[in-house]
Write a protein that holds these residues in place. Structure first.
Motif, PDB file in Angstrom:
ATOM      1  N   SER A 256       0.883  -1.222   0.039  1.00  0.00           N
ATOM      2  CA  SER A 256      -0.004   0.008  -0.155  1.00  0.00           C
ATOM      3  C   SER A 256       0.941   1.117   0.071  1.00  0.00           C
ATOM      4  CB  SER A 256      -1.068  -0.088   1.244  1.00  0.00           C
ATOM      5  OG  SER A 256      -0.227   0.081   2.631  1.00  0.00           O
ATOM      6  N   ASP A 257       0.249   2.515  -0.299  1.00  0.00           N
ATOM      7  CA  ASP A 257       0.804   3.573  -0.549  1.00  0.00           C
ATOM      8  C   ASP A 257       1.503   3.816   1.054  1.00  0.00           C
ATOM      9  OD1 ASP A 257       0.563   3.783  -3.069  1.00  0.00           O
ATOM     10  OD2 ASP A 257      -1.081   5.135  -2.852  1.00  0.00           O
ATOM     11  N   LEU A 258       0.677   3.826   1.777  1.00  0.00           N
ATOM     12  CA  LEU A 258       0.959   4.177   3.327  1.00  0.00           C
ATOM     13  C   LEU A 258       2.305   3.395   3.869  1.00  0.00           C
ATOM     14  CD1 LEU A 258       0.218   6.339   5.326  1.00  0.00           C
ATOM     15  CD2 LEU A 258      -1.433   4.446   6.177  1.00  0.00           C
ATOM     16  N   ALA A 259       2.019   2.046   3.358  1.00  0.00           N
ATOM     17  CA  ALA A 259       3.229   1.087   3.880  1.00  0.00           C
ATOM     18  C   ALA A 259       4.720   1.449   3.232  1.00  0.00           C
ATOM     19  CB  ALA A 259       2.962  -0.396   3.505  1.00  0.00           C
ATOM     20  N   ASN A 260       4.440   1.881   2.057  1.00  0.00           N
ATOM     21  CA  ASN A 260       5.492   2.221   1.347  1.00  0.00           C
ATOM     22  C   ASN A 260       6.398   3.394   1.850  1.00  0.00           C
ATOM     23  OD1 ASN A 260       5.399   0.237  -0.587  1.00  0.00           O
ATOM     24  ND2 ASN A 260       4.307   1.461  -2.049  1.00  0.00           N
ATOM     25  N   LYS A 261       5.436   4.421   2.324  1.00  0.00           N
ATOM     26  CA  LYS A 261       5.623   5.811   2.924  1.00  0.00           C
ATOM     27  C   LYS A 261       6.490   5.218   4.209  1.00  0.00           C
ATOM     28  CE  LYS A 261       4.186  10.242   4.627  1.00  0.00           C
ATOM     29  NZ  LYS A 261       3.105  11.256   4.446  1.00  0.00           N
ATOM     30  N   ALA A 262       5.912   4.356   4.831  1.00  0.00           N
ATOM     31  CA  ALA A 262       6.545   3.959   6.208  1.00  0.00           C
ATOM     32  C   ALA A 262       7.839   3.439   6.068  1.00  0.00           C
ATOM     33  CB  ALA A 262       5.540   2.926   6.930  1.00  0.00           C
ATOM     34  N   PHE A 263       8.012   2.552   5.061  1.00  0.00           N
ATOM     35  CA  PHE A 263       9.310   1.917   4.561  1.00  0.00           C
ATOM     36  C   PHE A 263      10.245   2.971   4.180  1.00  0.00           C
ATOM     37  CE2 PHE A 263      12.193   0.434   1.181  1.00  0.00           C
ATOM     38  CZ  PHE A 263      13.129  -0.525   2.059  1.00  0.00           C
ATOM     39  N   MET A 264       9.849   4.029   3.471  1.00  0.00           N
ATOM     40  CA  MET A 264      10.923   5.025   3.218  1.00  0.00           C
ATOM     41  C   MET A 264      11.356   5.643   4.368  1.00  0.00           C
ATOM     42  SD  MET A 264      11.433   4.318   0.000  1.00  0.00           S
ATOM     43  CE  MET A 264      12.621   5.651  -0.316  1.00  0.00           C
ATOM     44  N   GLU A 265      10.431   6.127   5.274  1.00  0.00           N
ATOM     45  CA  GLU A 265      11.043   6.498   6.695  1.00  0.00           C
ATOM     46  C   GLU A 265      11.781   5.740   7.302  1.00  0.00           C
ATOM     47  OE1 GLU A 265      10.937   9.655   9.290  1.00  0.00           O
ATOM     48  OE2 GLU A 265      10.190   9.934   7.313  1.00  0.00           O
TER      49      GLU A 265
END
Length: 68
Positions: free
Chosen positions: A15-24
């Motif tokens: 998901s987009d939110l999980a990808n954002k969390a991964f990058m963080e």
């Protein structure tokens, strides 16, 4: 007191939110020289074949369904 991390675990599911969390998590790991662990989460959604029989209660049963 500054908090530092040695090991970081992040869950991803595409998901987009999980990808954002991964990058963080990657950035936090870099700043802390930490190990990053990634858990790929697979949704537990169950898909039923259109050949499954309706039990009359709105649910479908795979009994009697053929496998292709």
């Amino acid at each position: 007191m500054i908090t530092t991390y040695k090991k970081i675990l992040v869950g991803v599911d595409g998901s987009d939110l999980a990808n954002k969390a991964f990058m963080e998590a990657v950035e936090v790991a870099k700043r802390n020289d930490a190990e990053l662990y990634v858990a790929h989460i697979i949704p537990s959604t169950v898909y039923v074949s259109p050949d499954a029989e309706d039990d009359g209660d709105g649910k479908r049963s795979c009994e009697g369904a053929t496998s292709g």
